[in-house]
Motif scaffolding. Structure first.
Motif, short mmCIF file in Angstrom:
data_model
loop_
_atom_site.label_atom_id
_atom_site.label_comp_id
_atom_site.label_asym_id
_atom_site.label_seq_id
_atom_site.Cartn_x
_atom_site.Cartn_y
_atom_site.Cartn_z
N VAL A 170 2.81 -6.66 7.88
CA VAL A 170 1.53 -7.35 8.00
C VAL A 170 0.75 -7.26 6.69
CG1 VAL A 170 -0.68 -7.38 9.21
CG2 VAL A 170 1.43 -6.93 10.48
N MET A 171 0.33 -8.39 6.19
CA MET A 171 -0.43 -8.50 4.93
C MET A 171 0.32 -7.93 3.73
SD MET A 171 -4.33 -7.65 6.24
CE MET A 171 -5.01 -7.96 4.60
N GLU A 172 1.62 -7.78 3.89
CA GLU A 172 2.48 -7.25 2.82
C GLU A 172 2.07 -5.84 2.39
OE1 GLU A 172 2.81 -10.05 -0.42
OE2 GLU A 172 3.46 -11.67 0.90
N MET A 173 1.50 -5.07 3.31
CA MET A 173 1.08 -3.71 2.98
C MET A 173 2.24 -2.72 3.01
SD MET A 173 -2.68 -3.04 4.58
CE MET A 173 -4.12 -3.81 3.87
N LYS A 174 3.16 -2.91 3.94
CA LYS A 174 4.28 -2.00 4.08
C LYS A 174 5.44 -2.78 4.71
CE LYS A 174 4.23 0.92 7.55
NZ LYS A 174 3.86 2.00 8.50
N PHE A 224 0.88 -1.18 0.00
CA PHE A 224 0.00 0.00 0.00
C PHE A 224 0.91 1.22 0.00
CE2 PHE A 224 -3.80 2.14 2.40
CZ PHE A 224 -3.84 3.13 1.42
N ALA A 225 1.26 1.69 -1.20
CA ALA A 225 2.16 2.83 -1.34
C ALA A 225 1.35 4.09 -1.61
CB ALA A 225 3.15 2.58 -2.46
N ARG A 226 1.78 5.19 -1.05
CA ARG A 226 1.08 6.46 -1.20
C ARG A 226 1.50 7.13 -2.52
NH1 ARG A 226 2.46 6.34 4.27
NH2 ARG A 226 4.26 7.71 3.96
N THR A 227 0.73 6.86 -3.55
CA THR A 227 0.95 7.47 -4.86
C THR A 227 -0.37 8.05 -5.34
OG1 THR A 227 0.36 5.55 -6.23
CG2 THR A 227 2.60 5.60 -5.35
N ASP A 228 -0.36 8.67 -6.54
CA ASP A 228 -1.60 9.24 -7.07
C ASP A 228 -2.45 8.20 -7.80
OD1 ASP A 228 -0.12 8.83 -9.35
OD2 ASP A 228 -0.05 10.94 -9.95
N LEU A 229 -2.03 6.93 -7.76
CA LEU A 229 -2.78 5.88 -8.45
C LEU A 229 -4.19 5.76 -7.88
CD1 LEU A 229 -2.27 3.75 -10.69
CD2 LEU A 229 -1.77 2.12 -8.87
N MET A 275 -14.41 0.53 2.56
CA MET A 275 -13.00 0.12 2.54
C MET A 275 -12.10 1.32 2.26
SD MET A 275 -11.12 -2.75 0.17
CE MET A 275 -11.20 -1.76 -1.32
N MET A 276 -12.49 2.17 1.29
CA MET A 276 -11.69 3.34 0.97
C MET A 276 -11.66 4.31 2.14
SD MET A 276 -10.25 3.16 -1.95
CE MET A 276 -9.83 4.90 -2.08
N ALA A 277 -12.81 4.52 2.78
CA ALA A 277 -12.86 5.44 3.91
C ALA A 277 -11.99 4.93 5.06
CB ALA A 277 -14.31 5.60 4.38
N ALA A 278 -12.08 3.62 5.33
CA ALA A 278 -11.24 3.03 6.38
C ALA A 278 -9.77 3.14 6.02
CB ALA A 278 -11.64 1.58 6.60
N GLY A 279 -9.49 2.93 4.71
CA GLY A 279 -8.11 3.01 4.26
C GLY A 279 -7.52 4.39 4.48
N ARG A 280 -8.32 5.43 4.20
CA ARG A 280 -7.83 6.80 4.41
C ARG A 280 -7.56 7.06 5.89
NH1 ARG A 280 -11.50 7.91 0.13
NH2 ARG A 280 -13.21 8.25 1.61
N LEU A 281 -8.45 6.54 6.75
CA LEU A 281 -8.30 6.74 8.19
C LEU A 281 -7.05 6.03 8.72
CD1 LEU A 281 -9.67 7.97 10.72
CD2 LEU A 281 -10.83 5.77 11.01
N LEU A 282 -6.82 4.81 8.21
CA LEU A 282 -5.71 4.00 8.72
C LEU A 282 -4.41 4.20 7.93
CD1 LEU A 282 -7.67 0.66 9.24
CD2 LEU A 282 -6.91 2.24 11.01
N GLN A 283 -4.45 5.03 6.90
CA GLN A 283 -3.32 5.15 5.99
C GLN A 283 -1.98 5.37 6.68
OE1 GLN A 283 -3.78 7.07 2.03
NE2 GLN A 283 -2.31 8.55 2.80
N PRO A 284 -1.89 6.23 7.70
CA PRO A 284 -0.58 6.42 8.33
C PRO A 284 0.01 5.15 8.92
CG PRO A 284 -2.11 8.17 8.96
CD PRO A 284 -2.92 7.11 8.27
N TRP A 285 -0.84 4.20 9.27
CA TRP A 285 -0.35 2.98 9.92
C TRP A 285 -0.19 1.80 8.96
CZ3 TRP A 285 -3.87 6.32 12.11
CH2 TRP A 285 -3.45 6.97 13.28
N ILE A 286 -0.94 1.81 7.87
CA ILE A 286 -0.92 0.62 7.00
C ILE A 286 -0.25 0.88 5.65
CG2 ILE A 286 -2.99 -0.33 8.07
CD1 ILE A 286 -4.58 0.58 5.61
N SER A 287 0.20 2.11 5.41
CA SER A 287 0.82 2.41 4.13
C SER A 287 2.24 2.92 4.32
CB SER A 287 -0.01 3.47 3.38
OG SER A 287 0.07 4.72 4.04
N HIS A 288 2.96 3.01 3.20
CA HIS A 288 4.29 3.62 3.24
C HIS A 288 4.47 4.50 2.01
CE1 HIS A 288 6.06 -0.37 1.36
NE2 HIS A 288 5.07 0.11 0.66
N SER A 289 5.59 5.18 1.95
CA SER A 289 5.84 6.16 0.89
C SER A 289 6.03 5.47 -0.45
CB SER A 289 7.08 6.98 1.23
OG SER A 289 8.24 6.15 1.17
N ALA A 290 5.93 6.28 -1.52
CA ALA A 290 6.21 5.75 -2.85
C ALA A 290 7.65 5.26 -2.94
CB ALA A 290 5.95 6.84 -3.90
#
Length: 309
Positions: free
Chosen positions: A271-275, A210-215, A229-244
């Protein structure tokens, strides 16, 4: 493996690298790393203005970097052929091909210049055609070829009788999942055929987690795909994503790690290969279906009119 960083990348001086979609996001981050390691990098993308900006950025960070933009529109097989013809005319063996570009979960069904469903056509079919057209230069260099897949391949299935979703109701996510499953199957099948035909390629795949890009902004965010799912993803993004930049590391690992074997797949190790740091990723069973891969390959050759070998 989990301690691998860009400091572990061998010197890439003298190598020619082509990266599709390299004027932004993961592709640009990949180009930055490989240019810093001395590779000659071709930024293959469709926007000359963004190409010039990417060139300036890379040279600003790495003075003396050997980098150039070359026009490639993956939504048009004529552009793919023209790009490949320019490389073949130059005659320079290609050491690394990274098929990175893609679109994600477009809100409505769109088509390429050739009439293919846009996600399948751009993410997969054009990369299939590009790799096939460049095969003489890839085999000369005993190249590393890296396909960009996704965690989304896990839920994907290949509709062999309706690859372009002409009869099946269009839904953004299943179509995206199919395109990314196709990319992973392409990597594995290319390895099988390379071994059988003596092409001497190393065909691998990677995904960014889960990379933070404009995709996402250009696809799911517009369509409202995923809703909660998208709303939850935005809320949890700092914890479940990483930079491009971090999301590009599995691709760089697949492209440069000396011990990569054909059919290997790399992704984040969290976890879950997200980051997380890069390393081996999970391949779901459907990606190993050799009969589906064979039929997909045959249909891809028919649709693109590009035949390998």
């Amino acid at each position: 493996m989990t301690t691998w960083t860009t400091a572990d990348i061998p010197d890439q001086s003298g190598k020619l690298v082509i990266i599709t979609g390299a004027t932004g996001g993961l592709g640009l981050e990949t180009a930055l790393v490989l240019a810093a390691k001395g590779a000659e990098v071709v930024l293959a993308a469709r926007n000359p203005t963004k190409g010039a900006e990417a060139e300036r950025l890379i040279r600003a960070r790495h003075p003396g970097a050997d980098v150039r933009f070359d026009l490639l529109d993956l939504g048009d097989l004529a552009s793919v052929a023209a790009f490949a013809d320019r490389q073949l005319t130059a005659g320079r063996p290609i050491d690394i091909l990274i098929n990175n570009a893609g679109v994600m979960a477009l809100p409505t069904r769109q088509t390429t210049a050739d009439g293919f469903e846009m996600q399948f056509g751009t993410n997969y079919l054009s990369h299939f055609a590009l790799t096939g057209r460049l095969l003489p230069l890839l085999t000369q260099a005993q190249a590393r070829v890296v396909q960009l897949s996704s965690m989304a391949h896990r839920g994907g299935r290949i509709l062999l009788d309706d690859l372009n979703y002409e009869k099946t109701a269009y839904k953004p996510w299943p179509v995206y999942q199919q395109s990314k499953l196709a990319m992973l199957m392409f990597a594995i099948e290319l390895d099988r055929r390379s071994q059988a035909q003596g092409w001497n390629l190393t065909s691998a795949a990677a995904h960014p987690g889960f990379a933070r890009t404009d995709l996402i902004a250009n696809g799911p965010a517009q369509s409202g795909a995923g809703g909660l799912m998208m709303a939850a993803g935005r809320l949890l993004q700092p914890w479940i994503s990483h930079s491009a930049a971090d999301g590009a590391l599995p691709t760089v690992m697949a492209a440069t790690l000396p011990q990569v074997r054909g059919g290997d797949y790399y992704g984040p190790q969290g976890v879950m290969e997200m980051k997380g740091p890069p390393g081996p990723a999970e391949i779901k069973p459907q990606a190993h279906d050799a009969e589906v891969a064979r039929r997909l390959w045959a249909e891809s050759e028919r649709l693109t009119s590009v035949r390998y070998g």
